[in-house]
Design a protein around this motif. Structure first.
Motif, PDB file in Angstrom:
ATOM      1  N   GLY A 192     -12.886  18.615  48.007  1.00  0.00           N
ATOM      2  CA  GLY A 192     -13.620  17.828  48.986  1.00  0.00           C
ATOM      3  C   GLY A 192     -15.114  17.974  48.799  1.00  0.00           C
ATOM      4  O   GLY A 192     -15.598  18.935  48.203  1.00  0.00           O
ATOM      5  N   LEU A 193     -15.852  16.991  49.283  1.00  0.00           N
ATOM      6  CA  LEU A 193     -17.310  17.006  49.184  1.00  0.00           C
ATOM      7  C   LEU A 193     -17.878  16.469  50.491  1.00  0.00           C
ATOM      8  O   LEU A 193     -17.404  15.459  51.016  1.00  0.00           O
ATOM      9  N   VAL A 194     -18.880  17.159  51.035  1.00  0.00           N
ATOM     10  CA  VAL A 194     -19.503  16.743  52.291  1.00  0.00           C
ATOM     11  C   VAL A 194     -20.980  16.456  52.047  1.00  0.00           C
ATOM     12  O   VAL A 194     -21.697  17.295  51.497  1.00  0.00           O
ATOM     13  N   ARG A 195     -21.426  15.262  52.441  1.00  0.00           N
ATOM     14  CA  ARG A 195     -22.844  14.900  52.362  1.00  0.00           C
ATOM     15  C   ARG A 195     -23.375  14.695  53.777  1.00  0.00           C
ATOM     16  O   ARG A 195     -22.738  14.020  54.585  1.00  0.00           O
ATOM     17  N   GLY A 208     -14.853   9.818  57.226  1.00  0.00           N
ATOM     18  CA  GLY A 208     -13.884  10.601  56.473  1.00  0.00           C
ATOM     19  C   GLY A 208     -13.180  11.592  57.381  1.00  0.00           C
ATOM     20  O   GLY A 208     -13.395  11.619  58.600  1.00  0.00           O
ATOM     21  N   GLU A 209     -12.345  12.439  56.793  1.00  0.00           N
ATOM     22  CA  GLU A 209     -11.521  13.371  57.569  1.00  0.00           C
ATOM     23  C   GLU A 209     -11.948  14.812  57.320  1.00  0.00           C
ATOM     24  O   GLU A 209     -12.072  15.251  56.180  1.00  0.00           O
ATOM     25  N   PHE A 213     -11.177  21.281  61.954  1.00  0.00           N
ATOM     26  CA  PHE A 213     -12.270  21.323  62.913  1.00  0.00           C
ATOM     27  C   PHE A 213     -12.434  19.964  63.576  1.00  0.00           C
ATOM     28  O   PHE A 213     -12.203  18.925  62.965  1.00  0.00           O
ATOM     29  N   SER A 214     -12.863  19.984  64.839  1.00  0.00           N
ATOM     30  CA  SER A 214     -13.070  18.747  65.587  1.00  0.00           C
ATOM     31  C   SER A 214     -14.498  18.249  65.384  1.00  0.00           C
ATOM     32  O   SER A 214     -15.353  18.948  64.824  1.00  0.00           O
ATOM     33  N   LYS A 215     -14.761  17.040  65.877  1.00  0.00           N
ATOM     34  CA  LYS A 215     -16.110  16.490  65.807  1.00  0.00           C
ATOM     35  C   LYS A 215     -17.084  17.380  66.574  1.00  0.00           C
ATOM     36  O   LYS A 215     -18.224  17.592  66.144  1.00  0.00           O
ATOM     37  N   VAL A 234     -17.561  12.479  54.310  1.00  0.00           N
ATOM     38  CA  VAL A 234     -16.583  13.410  53.746  1.00  0.00           C
ATOM     39  C   VAL A 234     -15.753  12.690  52.693  1.00  0.00           C
ATOM     40  O   VAL A 234     -15.144  11.654  52.970  1.00  0.00           O
ATOM     41  N   GLU A 235     -15.740  13.246  51.478  1.00  0.00           N
ATOM     42  CA  GLU A 235     -14.904  12.705  50.405  1.00  0.00           C
ATOM     43  C   GLU A 235     -13.797  13.701  50.092  1.00  0.00           C
ATOM     44  O   GLU A 235     -14.047  14.901  49.979  1.00  0.00           O
TER      45      GLU A 235
END
Length: 242
Positions: A192-195, A208-209, A213-215, A234-235
């Protein structure tokens, strides 16, 4: 032991005597106890077995607490924006690399295994602080040193692999990757990748998912860094390490 026990219970007692570890003995005693008939003639035996089980549970708990404290002692507390752990075999330049890029004078000699414990140092580059962690060299065949290094690697944000470019570097790299993957540490495979892109308004928007964890958790984490408006992209699969 009373001679009037069922054959199944006597067979299980043999397993108790053959057990090599406290965990194995405890499991065997639990099974043995369940096979002892409940009557006046077995009261003392049942009480004796229960006392043994209590002692074994206490021994197992002490062992687990000791292992937990040892694992905590092996970790290096994270500082800065990124923690990068340096991993390699003896004399591949980890300590020299650390000395050249930071103000820390790490031990760097031709003698193998001079680095005996993790040595953190801070590197500042383009406004980003990177904590470099020089580690003891890996030992062929495993051992406690390797387990310490693998524990550090699992906790790191980045791992840097060091090899000797003069001695079949591709074979060294392959062997090093095999060591890490044998310890269940994936190399070069991102699930996974988070920007995070800051915005002027609009709050926190997630595309993305994010697993586990919640928002609200993500918003709390970003706000702890002073980020109140951002687009989080989120990828793939990401568990959002906090």
């Amino acid at each position: 032991m009373p001679t009037n026990l069922p054959a199944e219970a006597r067979a299980k007692w043999v397993k108790v005597m053959e057990a090599k570890t406290p965990e194995e003995k405890l499991r065997a005693l639990e099974e043995f106890l369940s096979l002892i008939p409940k009557h006046k003639g077995t009261e003392k035996l049942r009480a004796h077995v229960k006392r043994q089980m209590v002692r074994l549970r206490e021994e197992i708990e002490r062992k687990q607490r000791k292992q937990s404290r040892r694992r905590e002692g092996e970790l290096v507390a994270k500082e800065g924006d990124i923690q990068a752990v340096l991993i390699g075999y003896p004399n591949t330049g980890k300590s020299l690399f650390t000395s050249l890029l930071t103000n820390v004078k790490a031990i760097s000699t031709p003698t193998p295994f001079e680095t005996r414990k993790p040595q953190p140092a801070m590197l500042f580059c383009n406004g980003i602080s990177v904590q470099l962690v020089d580690t003891p060299s890996l030992v062929e065949g495993g051992g406690r040193i390797n387990s310490v290094v693998f524990t550090l690697a699992r906790n790191a944000d980045v791992i840097l692999l060091f090899i000797d470019a003069l001695i079949d570097p591709l074979a060294q790299l392959k062997k090093l990757v095999q060591e890490l993957e044998g310890a269940r540490i994936k190399v070069g495979r991102f699930e996974g990748l988070v920007r995070v892109k800051k915005k002027a308004t609009g709050g926190i928007e997630i595309k993305g998912e994010v697993q586990r964890f919640s928002k609200a958790d993500v918003e709390k984490f970003l706000k702890s860094y002073g980020i109140y408006h951002a687009e989080v992209e989120v990828e793939g699969r990401s568990s959002w390490r906090i």
